[in-house]
Design a protein around this motif. Structure first.
Motif, PDB file in Angstrom:
ATOM      1  N   ALA A 105       0.836  -1.202   0.000  1.00 57.24           N
ATOM      2  CA  ALA A 105       0.000   0.000   0.000  1.00 57.24           C
ATOM      3  C   ALA A 105       0.868   1.248   0.000  1.00 57.24           C
ATOM      4  O   ALA A 105       2.067   1.188   0.282  1.00 57.24           O
ATOM      5  CB  ALA A 105      -0.901   0.004   1.234  1.00 57.24           C
ATOM      6  N   ASP A 106       0.223   2.365  -0.307  1.00 49.49           N
ATOM      7  CA  ASP A 106       0.835   3.688  -0.123  1.00 49.49           C
ATOM      8  C   ASP A 106       0.574   4.060   1.336  1.00 49.49           C
ATOM      9  O   ASP A 106      -0.583   4.207   1.749  1.00 49.49           O
ATOM     10  CB  ASP A 106       0.156   4.672  -1.084  1.00 49.49           C
ATOM     11  N   ILE A 107       1.625   4.218   2.103  1.00 46.02           N
ATOM     12  CA  ILE A 107       1.480   4.417   3.550  1.00 46.02           C
ATOM     13  C   ILE A 107       0.703   5.702   3.881  1.00 46.02           C
ATOM     14  O   ILE A 107       0.102   5.796   4.948  1.00 46.02           O
ATOM     15  CB  ILE A 107       2.873   4.386   4.237  1.00 46.02           C
ATOM     16  N   GLY A 149      11.288   9.799  -1.928  1.00 46.87           N
ATOM     17  CA  GLY A 149      10.731   8.523  -1.486  1.00 46.87           C
ATOM     18  C   GLY A 149       9.506   8.667  -0.610  1.00 46.87           C
ATOM     19  O   GLY A 149       8.646   9.540  -0.827  1.00 46.87           O
ATOM     20  N   VAL A 150       9.422   7.808   0.403  1.00 47.97           N
ATOM     21  CA  VAL A 150       8.250   7.815   1.269  1.00 47.97           C
ATOM     22  C   VAL A 150       8.183   9.108   2.087  1.00 47.97           C
ATOM     23  O   VAL A 150       7.097   9.628   2.375  1.00 47.97           O
ATOM     24  CB  VAL A 150       8.232   6.536   2.149  1.00 47.97           C
ATOM     25  N   ASP A 151       9.337   9.655   2.423  1.00 48.64           N
ATOM     26  CA  ASP A 151       9.410  10.921   3.170  1.00 48.64           C
ATOM     27  C   ASP A 151       8.722  12.044   2.378  1.00 48.64           C
ATOM     28  O   ASP A 151       7.875  12.787   2.913  1.00 48.64           O
ATOM     29  CB  ASP A 151      10.898  11.242   3.391  1.00 48.64           C
ATOM     30  N   GLY A 152       9.061  12.136   1.085  1.00 47.38           N
ATOM     31  CA  GLY A 152       8.448  13.158   0.234  1.00 47.38           C
ATOM     32  C   GLY A 152       6.945  12.959   0.133  1.00 47.38           C
ATOM     33  O   GLY A 152       6.168  13.927   0.223  1.00 47.38           O
ATOM     34  N   ALA A 153       6.537  11.702  -0.031  1.00 43.14           N
ATOM     35  CA  ALA A 153       5.100  11.410  -0.160  1.00 43.14           C
ATOM     36  C   ALA A 153       4.357  11.791   1.123  1.00 43.14           C
ATOM     37  O   ALA A 153       3.257  12.361   1.073  1.00 43.14           O
ATOM     38  CB  ALA A 153       4.909   9.921  -0.468  1.00 43.14           C
ATOM     39  N   ILE A 154       4.954  11.498   2.269  1.00 43.95           N
ATOM     40  CA  ILE A 154       4.305  11.824   3.549  1.00 43.95           C
ATOM     41  C   ILE A 154       4.195  13.343   3.715  1.00 43.95           C
ATOM     42  O   ILE A 154       3.139  13.867   4.109  1.00 43.95           O
ATOM     43  CB  ILE A 154       5.073  11.153   4.722  1.00 43.95           C
ATOM     44  N   ILE A 214      12.065   0.917   6.051  1.00 39.84           N
ATOM     45  CA  ILE A 214      13.120   1.916   6.292  1.00 39.84           C
ATOM     46  C   ILE A 214      14.458   1.478   5.679  1.00 39.84           C
ATOM     47  O   ILE A 214      14.843   0.303   5.803  1.00 39.84           O
ATOM     48  CB  ILE A 214      13.283   2.123   7.823  1.00 39.84           C
ATOM     49  N   SER A 215      15.127   2.422   5.052  1.00 36.81           N
ATOM     50  CA  SER A 215      16.483   2.254   4.464  1.00 36.81           C
ATOM     51  C   SER A 215      16.553   1.409   3.198  1.00 36.81           C
ATOM     52  O   SER A 215      17.649   1.234   2.658  1.00 36.81           O
ATOM     53  CB  SER A 215      17.490   1.673   5.483  1.00 36.81           C
ATOM     54  N   THR A 216      15.415   0.877   2.727  1.00 36.86           N
ATOM     55  CA  THR A 216      15.502  -0.045   1.574  1.00 36.86           C
ATOM     56  C   THR A 216      15.363   0.642   0.223  1.00 36.86           C
ATOM     57  O   THR A 216      15.368  -0.024  -0.813  1.00 36.86           O
ATOM     58  CB  THR A 216      14.441  -1.163   1.665  1.00 36.86           C
ATOM     59  N   GLY A 217      15.239   1.971   0.223  1.00 38.38           N
ATOM     60  CA  GLY A 217      15.155   2.714  -1.033  1.00 38.38           C
ATOM     61  C   GLY A 217      16.488   3.383  -1.317  1.00 38.38           C
ATOM     62  O   GLY A 217      17.507   2.710  -1.530  1.00 38.38           O
ATOM     63  N   CYS A 272       4.453  -2.298   2.676  1.00 39.79           N
ATOM     64  CA  CYS A 272       5.445  -2.422   1.612  1.00 39.79           C
ATOM     65  C   CYS A 272       4.953  -1.712   0.357  1.00 39.79           C
ATOM     66  O   CYS A 272       3.748  -1.541   0.164  1.00 39.79           O
ATOM     67  CB  CYS A 272       5.704  -3.898   1.338  1.00 39.79           C
ATOM     68  N   PHE A 273       5.905  -1.323  -0.479  1.00 35.81           N
ATOM     69  CA  PHE A 273       5.534  -0.561  -1.677  1.00 35.81           C
ATOM     70  C   PHE A 273       5.656  -1.413  -2.934  1.00 35.81           C
ATOM     71  O   PHE A 273       5.380  -0.939  -4.016  1.00 35.81           O
ATOM     72  CB  PHE A 273       6.422   0.681  -1.771  1.00 35.81           C
ATOM     73  N   SER A 274       6.087  -2.663  -2.764  1.00 35.03           N
ATOM     74  CA  SER A 274       6.164  -3.576  -3.908  1.00 35.03           C
ATOM     75  C   SER A 274       5.825  -4.976  -3.432  1.00 35.03           C
ATOM     76  O   SER A 274       5.972  -5.299  -2.243  1.00 35.03           O
ATOM     77  CB  SER A 274       7.578  -3.575  -4.516  1.00 35.03           C
TER      78      SER A 274
HETATM   79  N1  AR6 Z   1       4.325   4.224   0.835  1.00 36.91           N
HETATM   80  C1  AR6 Z   1       5.015   3.157   1.329  1.00 36.91           C
HETATM   81  N2  AR6 Z   1       6.300   2.889   1.002  1.00 36.91           N
HETATM   82  C2  AR6 Z   1       6.912   3.729   0.141  1.00 36.91           C
HETATM   83  C3  AR6 Z   1       6.267   4.859  -0.419  1.00 36.91           C
HETATM   84  C4  AR6 Z   1       4.926   5.097  -0.033  1.00 36.91           C
HETATM   85  N3  AR6 Z   1       4.227   6.143  -0.495  1.00 36.91           N
HETATM   86  N4  AR6 Z   1       7.160   5.494  -1.238  1.00 36.91           N
HETATM   87  C5  AR6 Z   1       8.302   4.778  -1.205  1.00 36.91           C
HETATM   88  N5  AR6 Z   1       8.152   3.713  -0.392  1.00 36.91           N
HETATM   89  P1  AR6 Z   1      13.047   5.544   0.755  1.00 36.91           P
HETATM   90  P2  AR6 Z   1      15.306   5.263   2.666  1.00 36.91           P
HETATM   91  C6  AR6 Z   1       9.140   2.669  -0.024  1.00 36.91           C
HETATM   92  O1  AR6 Z   1      13.994   5.790  -0.366  1.00 36.91           O
HETATM   93  O2  AR6 Z   1      15.898   4.198   1.828  1.00 36.91           O
HETATM   94  C7  AR6 Z   1      14.440  10.200   1.490  1.00 36.91           C
HETATM   95  O3  AR6 Z   1      14.828  11.170   0.581  1.00 36.91           O
HETATM   96  C8  AR6 Z   1      10.280   2.407  -0.963  1.00 36.91           C
HETATM   97  O4  AR6 Z   1       9.885   1.569  -2.040  1.00 36.91           O
HETATM   98  O5  AR6 Z   1      11.837   6.387   0.851  1.00 36.91           O
HETATM   99  O6  AR6 Z   1      15.203   5.047   4.141  1.00 36.91           O
HETATM  100  C9  AR6 Z   1      14.670  10.615   2.942  1.00 36.91           C
HETATM  101  O7  AR6 Z   1      14.501  12.001   3.130  1.00 36.91           O
HETATM  102  C10 AR6 Z   1      11.273   1.722  -0.036  1.00 36.91           C
HETATM  103  O8  AR6 Z   1      10.969   0.328   0.080  1.00 36.91           O
HETATM  104  O9  AR6 Z   1      13.807   5.675   2.205  1.00 36.91           O
HETATM  105  C11 AR6 Z   1      16.072  10.192   3.175  1.00 36.91           C
HETATM  106  O10 AR6 Z   1      16.994  11.167   2.733  1.00 36.91           O
HETATM  107  C12 AR6 Z   1      11.012   2.366   1.318  1.00 36.91           C
HETATM  108  O11 AR6 Z   1       9.777   3.086   1.172  1.00 36.91           O
HETATM  109  C13 AR6 Z   1      16.213   8.946   2.337  1.00 36.91           C
HETATM  110  O12 AR6 Z   1      15.246   9.057   1.308  1.00 36.91           O
HETATM  111  C14 AR6 Z   1      12.079   3.312   1.788  1.00 36.91           C
HETATM  112  O13 AR6 Z   1      12.623   4.012   0.682  1.00 36.91           O
HETATM  113  C15 AR6 Z   1      15.891   7.722   3.148  1.00 36.91           C
HETATM  114  O14 AR6 Z   1      16.126   6.578   2.385  1.00 36.91           O
END
Ligand code: AR6
Length: 182
Positions: A18-20, A41-46, A125-128, A162-164
């Protein structure tokens, strides 16, 4: 779609894709960076979904070290709170990455406990962008969360969001195997 549900003690743990930002839970756990001032990533979406008040609240927190977490309200999100956890950047696994990642899940649950929350959804967390290998991260996420459940005695719903499908399969596998042979 729920991939797996498992009851452990008083809590139900679920793996979903899902989209968190769409989840109506007490807290969603963001994968933030040490500035807590947003990113991709998820931070931007939140941050996009929560609106500008979230950034204003984050500015007041003064950042957050790797492995730790801080809590804000959820503002325009359906979630009541956001727990901003700072995962480690993957450097090959020899710089304490596993410990720091486990600490994110533990600290998030401690914040759930301190704020009397009952439901929490974790991003992976950390997997992107941070490059943590997804299989190892899923095991750490599941193990650290289950081991920290006593810190959040009111939590009855835990979601690994999870996002995938691939990420969900890894979390489901770790959850199904927990307590069994590794
Ligand atoms: N809903 C759920 N999961 C998501 C979503 C979503 N809307 N969008 C992405 N994911 P990442 P990190 C998954 O890169 O590796 C940011 O710029 C994505 O597929 O968001 O911890 C922060 O500001 C992956 O499995 O976070 C930091 O600088 C997971 O969320 C940096 O990225 C985490 O991917 C943190 O990197």
């Amino acid at each position: 779609m729920t991939q797996l549900t498992r009851r452990i003690g008083g809590a139900e743990l679920k793996v979903i894709v899902a989209d968190i930002t769409t989840l109506s839970v007490d807290a969603i756990v963001n994968a933030a960076n040490t500035s807590l001032l947003g990113g991709g990533g998820v931070d931007g979406a939140i941050h996009r979904a929560a609106g500008p008040e979230l950034l204003a609240a984050c500015r007041k927190l003064g950042g957050c070290p790797t492995g730790d977490a801080k809590i804000t309200k959820g503002y325009l999100l359906p979630a009541r709170h956001v727990i901003h956890a700072v995962g480690p950047v993957w450097h090959g696994g020899t710089r304490g990455e596993a410990e720091a990642l486990g600490s994110c899940y533990r600290r998030a649950l401690e914040l759930c406990g301190a704020n009397q929350l009952t439901s929490v959804a974790f991003s992976a967390i950390s997997t992107g962008v941070y490059g943590f290998p997804a299989d190892q991260a899923a095991k750490i996420a599941v193990h650290a969360t289950i081991e920290a459940l006593p810190a959040a005695p009111l939590v009855v719903d835990v979601i690994f969001c999870c996002f995938s499908e691939k990420s969900a399969a890894l979390h489901a596998d770790a959850l199904a195997r927990y307590g069994g042979p590794c």
